[in-house]
Scaffold this motif. Structure first.
Motif, mmCIF file in Angstrom:
data_model
loop_
_atom_site.group_PDB
_atom_site.id
_atom_site.type_symbol
_atom_site.label_atom_id
_atom_site.label_comp_id
_atom_site.label_asym_id
_atom_site.label_seq_id
_atom_site.Cartn_x
_atom_site.Cartn_y
_atom_site.Cartn_z
ATOM 1 N N MET A 112 0.817 -1.219 0.000
ATOM 2 C CA MET A 112 0.000 0.000 0.000
ATOM 3 C C MET A 112 0.849 1.267 0.000
ATOM 4 N N GLY A 113 2.160 1.124 0.129
ATOM 5 C CA GLY A 113 3.038 2.289 0.105
ATOM 6 C C GLY A 113 3.657 2.638 1.435
ATOM 7 N N GLY A 114 3.309 1.904 2.487
ATOM 8 C CA GLY A 114 3.907 2.151 3.792
ATOM 9 C C GLY A 114 5.309 1.559 3.887
ATOM 10 N N ILE A 115 6.014 1.961 4.908
ATOM 11 C CA ILE A 115 7.373 1.468 5.152
ATOM 12 C C ILE A 115 7.396 0.823 6.526
ATOM 13 N N VAL A 116 7.786 -0.442 6.557
ATOM 14 C CA VAL A 116 7.930 -1.155 7.821
ATOM 15 C C VAL A 116 9.404 -1.090 8.190
ATOM 16 N N ALA A 117 9.694 -0.468 9.309
ATOM 17 C CA ALA A 117 11.081 -0.235 9.737
ATOM 18 C C ALA A 117 11.257 -0.716 11.178
ATOM 19 N N PRO A 118 11.432 -2.016 11.377
ATOM 20 C CA PRO A 118 11.633 -2.496 12.743
ATOM 21 C C PRO A 118 12.852 -1.822 13.365
ATOM 22 N N PRO A 119 12.765 -1.470 14.635
ATOM 23 C CA PRO A 119 13.906 -0.811 15.281
ATOM 24 C C PRO A 119 15.025 -1.799 15.575
ATOM 25 N N VAL A 120 15.887 -1.963 14.595
ATOM 26 C CA VAL A 120 17.008 -2.900 14.684
ATOM 27 C C VAL A 120 18.296 -2.081 14.802
ATOM 28 N N PRO A 121 19.108 -2.351 15.816
ATOM 29 C CA PRO A 121 20.325 -1.538 15.986
ATOM 30 C C PRO A 121 21.328 -1.742 14.843
ATOM 31 N N ALA A 122 22.028 -0.674 14.530
ATOM 32 C CA ALA A 122 23.092 -0.708 13.517
ATOM 33 C C ALA A 122 24.423 -0.716 14.258
ATOM 34 N N PHE A 123 25.011 -1.870 14.378
ATOM 35 C CA PHE A 123 26.226 -1.979 15.178
ATOM 36 C C PHE A 123 27.448 -1.386 14.488
ATOM 37 N N TYR A 124 27.374 -1.157 13.175
ATOM 38 C CA TYR A 124 28.494 -0.498 12.495
ATOM 39 C C TYR A 124 28.691 0.921 13.031
ATOM 40 N N ALA A 125 27.644 1.482 13.620
ATOM 41 C CA ALA A 125 27.741 2.824 14.193
ATOM 42 C C ALA A 125 28.434 2.806 15.560
ATOM 43 N N ARG A 126 28.715 1.610 16.053
ATOM 44 C CA ARG A 126 29.381 1.406 17.344
ATOM 45 C C ARG A 126 28.706 2.192 18.467
ATOM 46 N N PRO A 127 27.408 1.917 18.684
ATOM 47 C CA PRO A 127 26.698 2.644 19.733
ATOM 48 C C PRO A 127 27.281 2.336 21.104
ATOM 49 N N ALA A 128 27.441 3.369 21.897
ATOM 50 C CA ALA A 128 27.996 3.228 23.238
ATOM 51 C C ALA A 128 26.905 3.121 24.298
ATOM 52 N N SER A 129 25.645 3.326 23.883
ATOM 53 C CA SER A 129 24.554 3.298 24.851
ATOM 54 C C SER A 129 23.246 2.973 24.142
ATOM 55 N N LEU A 130 22.255 2.640 24.939
ATOM 56 C CA LEU A 130 20.909 2.410 24.408
ATOM 57 C C LEU A 130 20.376 3.694 23.766
ATOM 58 N N ASP A 131 20.673 4.827 24.365
ATOM 59 C CA ASP A 131 20.231 6.110 23.794
ATOM 60 C C ASP A 131 20.784 6.316 22.389
ATOM 61 N N GLU A 132 22.044 5.952 22.167
ATOM 62 C CA GLU A 132 22.632 6.093 20.829
ATOM 63 C C GLU A 132 21.970 5.151 19.833
ATOM 64 N N MET A 133 21.602 3.947 20.273
ATOM 65 C CA MET A 133 20.892 3.010 19.388
ATOM 66 C C MET A 133 19.532 3.570 18.991
ATOM 67 N N ILE A 134 18.823 4.119 19.968
ATOM 68 C CA ILE A 134 17.506 4.704 19.708
ATOM 69 C C ILE A 134 17.636 5.895 18.760
ATOM 70 N N ASP A 135 18.600 6.762 19.024
ATOM 71 C CA ASP A 135 18.807 7.927 18.154
ATOM 72 C C ASP A 135 19.133 7.516 16.726
ATOM 73 N N HIS A 136 19.983 6.514 16.574
ATOM 74 C CA HIS A 136 20.353 6.074 15.220
ATOM 75 C C HIS A 136 19.113 5.578 14.471
ATOM 76 N N THR A 137 18.317 4.745 15.127
ATOM 77 C CA THR A 137 17.104 4.222 14.496
ATOM 78 C C THR A 137 16.168 5.359 14.099
ATOM 79 N N LEU A 138 15.913 6.269 15.015
ATOM 80 C CA LEU A 138 14.991 7.366 14.723
ATOM 81 C C LEU A 138 15.566 8.340 13.694
ATOM 82 N N GLY A 139 16.870 8.529 13.722
ATOM 83 C CA GLY A 139 17.507 9.370 12.706
ATOM 84 C C GLY A 139 17.313 8.796 11.313
ATOM 85 N N ARG A 140 17.419 7.471 11.196
ATOM 86 C CA ARG A 140 17.215 6.820 9.894
ATOM 87 C C ARG A 140 15.744 6.919 9.465
#
Length: 191
Positions: free
Chosen positions: A142-170
């Motif tokens: 229908m045109g929607g985007i399914v984007a499960p919040p999956v961490p991107a470890f290549y970004a080397r997140p140092a905290s849960l907050d950084e994982m959340i920010d990366h997901t939401l930034g994307r």
């Protein structure tokens, strides 16, 4: 549209923090937010966080009850950049996939799809059943985007907050919005 605005749904899946942080990022970007929070999300908020609704509501420009089917975001004539459901429960996903409008979240999502605006669902469940996958396919068709919040470890997140920010930034990248919280692949920052 002179006012940049996004509809935000927060449903009852684990991850209430995604919705709260999304509202903070959109506020920093000076995006007007129109928010509805499901009853199940309020239960999740109590179980997972120290947040109180009285602290979350002021992060939104406008808030609506989940049963307010006369809210601005229930009409296609109310112009938005699109909608984000963060997190998106499997129940909400199923309602959207089936074109049901039993809550303001599913109604606003339906409006977003019919108006051909971006709809992004942070689907939160694991593992998936065949019904979940079929609903994801239906929303995608229908045109929607399914984007499960999956961490991107290549970004080397140092905290849960950084994982959340990366997901939401994307997710915000999908709307052409850069909130400057994404460590991008192979992008080097000057020291």
């Amino acid at each position: 549209m002179s006012t940049r605005r996004i509809a935000v749904g927060i449903s009852g899946a684990s991850g209430f923090t995604y919705g709260v942080r999304l509202l903070e990022l959109l506020r920093e970007l000076d995006i007007e937010t129109h928010v509805t929070i499901s009853r199940s999300a309020l239960l999740t908020m109590q179980q997972e966080t120290e947040h109180k609704l009285a602290d979350v509501n002021p992060l939104a420009s406008f808030t609506y009850r989940c049963d307010d089917m006369a809210a601005a975001i229930s009409s296609g004539s109310f112009s938005t950049l699109g909608m984000i459901v963060a997190p998106c429960s499997m129940k909400t996903l199923a309602e959207i996939a089936g074109g049901l409008s039993s809550s303001l979240i599913s109604r606003a999502a339906d409006v977003t799809l019919k108006e051909r605006r971006p709809l992004v669902l942070l689907a939160r469940e694991t593992p998936y059943t065949l019904a979940h996958l079929r609903n994801m396919i239906a929303v995608t068709e229908m045109g929607g985007i399914v984007a499960p919040p999956v961490p991107a470890f290549y970004a080397r997140p140092a905290s849960l907050d950084e994982m959340i920010d990366h997901t939401l930034g994307r997710v915000l990248d999908l709307f052409g919005l850069d909130c400057n919280v994404v460590r991008r692949w192979k992008e080097h920052k000057a020291d």
